[in-house]
Design a protein around this motif. Structure first.
Motif, PDB file in Angstrom:
ATOM      1  N   THR A   1       0.775  -1.209   0.087  1.00 38.24           N
ATOM      2  CA  THR A   1       0.117  -0.141   0.015  1.00 38.24           C
ATOM      3  C   THR A   1       0.636   1.148   0.052  1.00 38.24           C
ATOM      4  N   GLU A   2       2.081   1.305   0.733  1.00 42.24           N
ATOM      5  CA  GLU A   2       2.770   2.362   0.695  1.00 42.24           C
ATOM      6  C   GLU A   2       3.485   2.608  -0.610  1.00 42.24           C
ATOM      7  N   LEU A   3       3.795   1.564  -1.423  1.00 43.12           N
ATOM      8  CA  LEU A   3       4.199   1.741  -2.700  1.00 43.12           C
ATOM      9  C   LEU A   3       2.988   1.914  -3.664  1.00 43.12           C
ATOM     10  N   GLY A   4       1.674   2.208  -3.321  1.00 45.09           N
ATOM     11  CA  GLY A   4       0.814   2.597  -4.118  1.00 45.09           C
ATOM     12  C   GLY A   4       0.059   1.443  -4.735  1.00 45.09           C
ATOM     13  N   PHE A   5       0.165   0.116  -4.519  1.00 45.46           N
ATOM     14  CA  PHE A   5      -0.461  -0.780  -4.982  1.00 45.46           C
ATOM     15  C   PHE A   5      -1.623  -1.140  -4.409  1.00 45.46           C
ATOM     16  N   THR A   6      -3.004  -1.287  -5.174  1.00 46.66           N
ATOM     17  CA  THR A   6      -4.165  -1.576  -4.740  1.00 46.66           C
ATOM     18  C   THR A   6      -4.139  -3.191  -4.219  1.00 46.66           C
ATOM     19  N   LEU A   7      -5.355  -3.426  -3.618  1.00 48.43           N
ATOM     20  CA  LEU A   7      -5.539  -4.922  -3.273  1.00 48.43           C
ATOM     21  C   LEU A   7      -5.757  -5.785  -4.476  1.00 48.43           C
ATOM     22  N   ASP A   8      -6.272  -5.276  -5.596  1.00 47.84           N
ATOM     23  CA  ASP A   8      -6.431  -6.029  -6.615  1.00 47.84           C
ATOM     24  C   ASP A   8      -5.069  -6.466  -7.419  1.00 47.84           C
ATOM     25  N   ASP A   9      -4.187  -5.165  -7.346  1.00 52.53           N
ATOM     26  CA  ASP A   9      -2.916  -5.546  -7.727  1.00 52.53           C
ATOM     27  C   ASP A   9      -2.054  -6.483  -6.705  1.00 52.53           C
ATOM     28  N   MET A  10      -2.303  -6.527  -5.577  1.00 54.55           N
ATOM     29  CA  MET A  10      -1.563  -7.269  -4.739  1.00 54.55           C
ATOM     30  C   MET A  10      -2.041  -8.841  -5.115  1.00 54.55           C
TER      31      MET A  10
END
Length: 129
Positions: A101-110
């Motif tokens: 999240t700190e890197l800007g990724f969404t839950l879907d990205d993860m």
């Protein structure tokens, strides 16, 4: 052989974490005897008082039990071991989500990244298996 410790966290906490991981990985099974305070101090390269504090905290947590005159043993309470396993899993997932999240990724990205991850450093997809 002494271990390297992170200077940002108390040593006894780091040793607790290492012991907990060994228990969860089943390297130390329910009922197994832990090394004596002196043995563990030599193995880790820390003061015996630090190991005593470690064992006392693990006992307070219910993860080990001390038997007078016999030593310190991994609990035989499988419910406690399973709770420890679940807590470690939750902690790791929380760290992962927080970092991503700190890197800007969404839950879907993860989720996509986890589905495609196959354990190699290059991050190649599982499609080649």
């Amino acid at each position: 052989m002494t271990e390297e410790f992170d200077t940002t966290k108390p040593i006894y906490i780091q040793i607790i974490e290492k012991i907990n991981k060994k228990i969860v990985r089943n390297e130390w099974k329910a009922g197994d005897k832990l090394p004596s305070v002196r043995e563990m101090a030599v193995q880790t390269g820390v003061n015996p008082n630090t190991i005593q504090r470690t064992y006392s905290e693990l006992e307070r947590m219910g993860i080990v039990e001390t038997r007078r005159g016999q030593g310190t043993f991994v609990t035989e309470n499988m419910e406690v071991i399973e709770q420890l396993r679940e807590q470690l899993k939750r902690d790791i997932v929380a760290d992962f989500v927080r970092n991503m999240t700190e890197l800007g990724f969404t839950l879907d990205d993860m989720i996509v990244s986890l589905k495609n991850y196959n354990g190699n450093e290059e991050g190649e997809s599982n499609d080649s298996i």
